[in-house]
Design a protein around this motif. Structure first.
Motif, short mmCIF file in Angstrom:
data_model
loop_
_atom_site.label_atom_id
_atom_site.label_comp_id
_atom_site.label_asym_id
_atom_site.label_seq_id
_atom_site.Cartn_x
_atom_site.Cartn_y
_atom_site.Cartn_z
N LEU A 9 50.54 37.16 51.67
CA LEU A 9 50.59 36.67 50.30
C LEU A 9 51.31 37.47 49.52
O LEU A 9 51.08 38.71 49.06
CB LEU A 9 49.15 36.73 49.78
N PRO A 10 52.77 37.39 49.12
CA PRO A 10 53.54 38.20 48.19
C PRO A 10 52.98 37.51 46.85
O PRO A 10 52.49 36.60 46.66
CB PRO A 10 54.90 37.42 48.26
N THR A 11 52.93 38.92 45.93
CA THR A 11 52.29 38.35 44.65
C THR A 11 53.04 39.64 43.55
O THR A 11 53.27 40.68 44.05
CB THR A 11 50.92 38.69 44.48
N ARG A 12 53.42 39.25 42.41
CA ARG A 12 53.76 39.97 41.27
C ARG A 12 53.07 39.50 40.01
O ARG A 12 53.31 38.49 39.73
CB ARG A 12 55.37 39.98 41.26
N GLY A 13 52.55 40.45 39.32
CA GLY A 13 51.86 40.29 38.12
C GLY A 13 51.00 39.38 37.82
O GLY A 13 50.58 38.71 36.83
N ARG A 14 50.07 38.89 38.86
CA ARG A 14 49.24 37.81 38.78
C ARG A 14 47.83 38.30 39.62
O ARG A 14 47.20 37.53 40.39
CB ARG A 14 49.77 36.73 39.49
N ARG A 15 47.45 39.38 39.08
CA ARG A 15 46.25 39.92 39.64
C ARG A 15 45.03 39.12 39.81
O ARG A 15 44.20 38.81 40.68
CB ARG A 15 45.84 41.23 38.97
N LYS A 16 44.86 38.46 38.38
CA LYS A 16 43.80 37.48 38.38
C LYS A 16 43.86 36.12 39.23
O LYS A 16 42.91 35.74 39.89
CB LYS A 16 43.91 37.17 36.69
N LEU A 17 45.05 35.89 39.60
CA LEU A 17 45.40 34.58 40.31
C LEU A 17 45.07 35.22 41.71
O LEU A 17 44.65 34.21 42.59
CB LEU A 17 46.77 34.12 40.27
N VAL A 18 45.23 36.26 42.01
CA VAL A 18 45.00 36.73 43.68
C VAL A 18 43.61 36.56 43.75
O VAL A 18 43.22 36.21 44.76
CB VAL A 18 45.57 38.09 43.64
N TYR A 19 42.64 37.28 42.91
CA TYR A 19 41.38 36.96 43.04
C TYR A 19 40.75 35.67 43.01
O TYR A 19 39.85 35.23 43.70
CB TYR A 19 40.43 37.84 41.87
N ARG A 20 41.45 34.58 42.18
CA ARG A 20 41.08 33.14 42.22
C ARG A 20 41.45 32.77 43.57
O ARG A 20 40.53 32.00 44.18
CB ARG A 20 41.72 32.47 41.21
N PHE A 21 42.57 32.89 44.28
CA PHE A 21 42.92 32.55 45.51
C PHE A 21 41.79 33.41 46.54
O PHE A 21 41.41 32.39 47.46
CB PHE A 21 44.30 33.02 45.87
N LEU A 22 41.65 34.40 46.65
CA LEU A 22 40.61 35.17 47.61
C LEU A 22 39.30 34.39 47.54
O LEU A 22 38.57 34.19 48.52
CB LEU A 22 40.62 36.65 47.46
#
Length: 301
Positions: A9-22
């Motif tokens: 999971l690469p990510t940038r500037g999307r902390r909320k989306l990361v938590y939704r995904f997890l």
């Protein structure tokens, strides 16, 4: 024991989306204890640092800003799973027991040579948006995720390798329609368009894809060898050198025809698709280029 699955999971500037995904991973997995999420973030994206999510094993890597190919490759290097899936932060897992479905598919290929993908509810069967691969296979390859790719074509690159395998008689390209990994893309929902999308050059990888043709052909031969001669191990040859391909306004169709249309290592339908698609992309990118727009403005004035 259940095979461990690593989500890259690469990510940038999307902390909320990361938590939704997890959250979607945790609530749908049959065996969340056998899932690892390897998160790669930029050192200047401080808001994405120190992500914690009880219930899933997380491994976070902080690096200087990279190409998307490099992010995926870095995640793969740090992954400990037997199976890896390249995922996005704008993905939502919708299928309960998706991990067991993937393990069942993996068990059908004891040699580990396959490219599988789920239903993203956007491209569907047409594109392996979130590629699923065994660790044995990615270890055999020169580069499952070439670091030179800036953001696009990684999935098409992998598909091309397996189209070549298909031409050799090895059908190892698997669409898991009942495994839904929803891709909440801005072309589906315009409201999600953000800086992460807009900063990525849409046509920046077209020439890279063309320039890696020889590497894809070599990858296919490498995997075919592993299928037909199990136990032999990886071939010793080095990866073919990347060769930049110049494309001019007049020469582009002929260059693309030579590269794809005349490539007998690919099935005819795939050759034709690439030929038409790549020519169309080239001229569309020319029309959309700032220099072309500036030229039109000068003519109009």
């Amino acid at each position: 024991m259940s095979k461990r699955i690593s989500l890259l999971l690469p990510t940038r500037g999307r902390r909320k989306l990361v938590y939704r995904f997890l959250e979607s991973v945790l609530t749908t997995a049959a065996h969340p204890e056998e899932i690892e999420v390897v998160i790669c973030v930029d050192d200047d994206d401080v808001d994405s640092h120190n992500i914690v999510f009880p219930g899933l094993a997380l491994k976070q890597i902080v690096v200087p800003r990279q190409n998307m190919g490099a992010y995926n490759d870095i995640c793969l290097e740090q992954a400990s799973g037997d199976i890896s899936i390249a995922v996005n932060d704008d993905m939502i897992v919708r299928t309960h027991g998706w991990d067991d479905k993937i393990r069942s598919m993996d068990a059908e290929y004891p040699d580990g040579i396959y490219l599988a993908y789920g239903n993203d509810l956007f491209k569907g069967r047409k594109l392996c948006t979130f590629p699923i691969m065994s660790r044995r296979m990615t270890d055999l390859m020169f580069a499952a995720y070439p670091r030179i790719y800036r953001g696009a074509f990684i999935d098409v690159h992998l598909m091309d390798i397996f189209k070549r395998l298909s031409k050799m008689g090895f059908e190892r390209f698997i669409y898991l329609e009942d495994v839904v990994f929803e891709h909440v893309h801005y072309r589906v929902d315009a409201s999600v368009l953000d800086k992460t999308y807009t900063e990525r050059p849409r046509f920046g990888d077209d020439r890279v894809f063309i320039g890696l043709i020889e590497q894809r052909a070599a990858e296919a031969l490498r995997l075919a060898n592993a299928i037909s001669s199990p136990g032999v191990g990886p071939l010793a040859e080095k990866a073919p050198t990347y060769k930049p391909v110049p494309l001019g306004l007049l020469s582009a169709p002929w260059t693309i025809l030579r590269c794809f249309g005349l490539d007998v290592g690919l099935p005819f339908a795939w050759r034709l698709r690439l030929l038409v698609w790549m020519v169309a992309r080239f001229y569309y990118s020319v029309l959309k280029s700032p220099s072309h727009s500036e030229g039109n403005r000068r003519l109009e004035s």
